[in-house]
Scaffold this motif. Structure first.
Motif, short mmCIF file in Angstrom:
data_model
loop_
_atom_site.label_atom_id
_atom_site.label_comp_id
_atom_site.label_asym_id
_atom_site.label_seq_id
_atom_site.Cartn_x
_atom_site.Cartn_y
_atom_site.Cartn_z
N ARG A 242 16.75 24.18 -32.68
CA ARG A 242 16.74 22.73 -32.54
C ARG A 242 15.12 22.06 -33.16
N THR A 243 14.19 22.80 -33.17
CA THR A 243 13.30 21.51 -33.81
C THR A 243 12.53 21.52 -35.27
N SER A 244 13.40 22.45 -36.03
CA SER A 244 13.23 22.14 -37.59
C SER A 244 11.50 22.95 -37.37
N GLY A 245 11.25 23.72 -36.85
CA GLY A 245 10.38 24.78 -37.33
C GLY A 245 8.66 24.63 -36.43
N ILE A 246 8.63 23.64 -35.66
CA ILE A 246 8.19 23.16 -34.82
C ILE A 246 8.51 24.17 -33.12
N PRO A 247 6.76 24.97 -33.66
CA PRO A 247 6.89 26.25 -32.36
C PRO A 247 7.04 25.42 -30.73
N VAL A 248 7.62 25.89 -30.22
CA VAL A 248 8.25 25.89 -28.59
C VAL A 248 7.63 26.82 -28.08
N VAL A 249 6.37 26.84 -27.02
CA VAL A 249 5.48 27.67 -25.58
C VAL A 249 6.03 27.66 -24.86
N ALA A 250 6.43 28.47 -23.96
CA ALA A 250 6.69 28.38 -22.30
C ALA A 250 5.80 29.02 -21.78
N THR A 251 5.10 27.99 -20.66
CA THR A 251 4.29 28.08 -19.68
C THR A 251 3.73 29.57 -19.63
N CYS A 252 4.47 30.06 -18.95
CA CYS A 252 3.99 31.43 -18.60
C CYS A 252 3.97 32.54 -19.22
N ALA A 253 4.10 32.33 -20.17
CA ALA A 253 4.62 33.58 -21.88
C ALA A 253 2.46 33.07 -22.05
N ALA A 254 2.50 31.99 -22.50
CA ALA A 254 1.60 31.13 -22.56
C ALA A 254 0.87 32.24 -21.82
N ALA A 255 0.29 31.91 -20.61
CA ALA A 255 -0.96 32.43 -19.13
C ALA A 255 -0.32 33.82 -19.44
N VAL A 256 0.20 35.12 -19.81
CA VAL A 256 0.50 36.45 -19.91
C VAL A 256 -0.26 36.53 -21.55
N ALA A 257 -0.58 35.71 -22.18
CA ALA A 257 -1.12 35.79 -23.65
C ALA A 257 -2.69 35.61 -23.14
N GLY A 258 -2.86 34.16 -22.54
CA GLY A 258 -4.36 34.17 -21.86
C GLY A 258 -4.86 35.07 -21.10
N PHE A 259 -3.88 35.48 -20.57
CA PHE A 259 -5.05 37.20 -20.14
C PHE A 259 -5.13 38.20 -20.72
N ARG A 260 -4.12 38.58 -21.90
CA ARG A 260 -4.34 39.56 -22.15
C ARG A 260 -5.84 39.03 -23.38
N ALA A 261 -6.46 37.44 -23.66
CA ALA A 261 -7.14 37.07 -24.57
C ALA A 261 -8.24 37.62 -24.12
N LEU A 262 -8.24 37.43 -22.20
CA LEU A 262 -9.40 37.21 -21.94
C LEU A 262 -9.88 38.52 -21.20
N GLY A 263 -8.82 39.72 -21.21
CA GLY A 263 -8.98 40.93 -21.50
C GLY A 263 -9.27 41.38 -19.83
N ALA A 264 -7.82 40.54 -18.98
CA ALA A 264 -7.77 40.18 -17.48
C ALA A 264 -6.41 40.77 -17.08
N GLY A 265 -6.77 42.06 -16.50
CA GLY A 265 -6.04 43.16 -16.21
C GLY A 265 -4.72 42.88 -14.30
N ARG A 266 -5.65 42.63 -13.40
CA ARG A 266 -5.25 42.54 -12.06
C ARG A 266 -5.33 40.78 -11.69
N VAL A 267 -4.80 40.37 -11.86
CA VAL A 267 -4.50 39.18 -11.56
C VAL A 267 -4.14 38.10 -9.71
N ALA A 268 -4.80 37.23 -9.82
CA ALA A 268 -3.96 37.18 -7.92
C ALA A 268 -3.15 35.67 -8.37
N LEU A 269 -1.84 35.12 -7.91
CA LEU A 269 -1.08 34.14 -8.29
C LEU A 269 -0.98 33.29 -7.15
#
Length: 254
Positions: free
Chosen positions: A113-140
């Motif tokens: 529905r966005t005509s090509g504008i990317p959509v970002v989900a909060t938790c998916a962004a957080a997972v990508a962030g942990f991977r970019a930071l090299g963090a594997g063990r997390v406290a939620l």
């Protein structure tokens, strides 16, 4: 001679937010670098009443309903008609209850529905962030209005993404958005973060948390991610913007 009028934006970003929640757009705009503007589209959420009133814990049925057609689909289409570079889903708990597959299906559906504008989900962004930071063990840590079941679903969500959730709990604070005090958030997270955690995630886009990120990172000595911080990071990347906020955590350095 002329005063700033808000028209000279370098980049505009959109966020889909529960209809009575001002938290996501408030925190996103507070963090946004100069020249970046945040624009919200409101989606009905049965867990909130007038002026943002909520029950002490939010039931799961309205969380499911928030991401079902037609309201969120109509909201994203209207928001995508504006000149925005990316659109974020400012609702952590929907990813918890629909799990990773449901989150991906939602993003795919909305992007139709966005005509090509990317959509970002909060938790998916957080997972990508942990991977970019090299963090594997997390406290939620989640807001006090997330009950034990919703928090458990959050732990399952991150666990399904090859992250080791070494601690998870709702914060033991007043269950009222307007009663959240940043020093109390800071104290609770600092006290309950286990030594084995390599990073922290504080969920809930309506949870007042971004103001404590820098202080927690300094005293914990490890990265701290929050829902709106991760969402902004993900949207900036999706919009291919190189600009980053000053401060607000190690995440913006990767």
């Amino acid at each position: 001679m002329w005063q700033p009028d808000g028209w000279d934006a370098r980049l505009r970003l959109g966020v889909l937010t529960p209809h009575a929640d001002v938290g996501p757009e408030s925190e996103l705009q507070a963090m946004a670098p100069e020249g970046i503007r945040i624009h919200a589209a409101r989606v009905p959420f049965g867990g909130m009443a007038a002026r943002g009133a909520m029950d002490p814990t939010i039931p799961l049925a309205p969380v499911h309903a928030f991401v079902e057609p037609p309201h969120i689909d109509e909201a994203v289409a209207l928001l995508a008609a504006a000149p925005v570079g990316a659109i974020g889903v400012g609702f952590t708990s929907s990813s918890y209850v629909t799990r990773v597959d449901g989150e991906r299906e939602l993003v795919d559906r909305l992007q139709q529905r966005t005509s090509g504008i990317p959509v970002v989900a909060t938790c998916a962004a957080a997972v990508a962030g942990f991977r970019a930071l090299g963090a594997g063990r997390v406290a939620l840590f989640d807001p006090p209005w997330f009950n034990a079941e919703l928090n458990r679903l959050g732990a399952q969500y991150f666990g399904s993404q090859q992250l080791d959730v070494v601690f998870h709990a709702p914060c033991g604070l007043p269950s009222n958005q307007r009663s959240i005090n940043p020093p109390e958030v800071y104290d609770w997270v600092l006290l309950h973060t286990p030594d084995e955690a390599e990073a922290v995630f504080i969920g809930g886009n309506g949870f007042r948390t971004v103001g404590v990120i820098a202080a927690l990172e300094e005293d914990l000595g490890r990265p701290v991610l929050t829902a709106n911080q991760a969402l902004l990071w993900g949207m900036l990347r999706a919009a291919k913007s190189q600009t980053r906020p000053d401060g607000y955590g190690a995440l913006f350095g990767v």
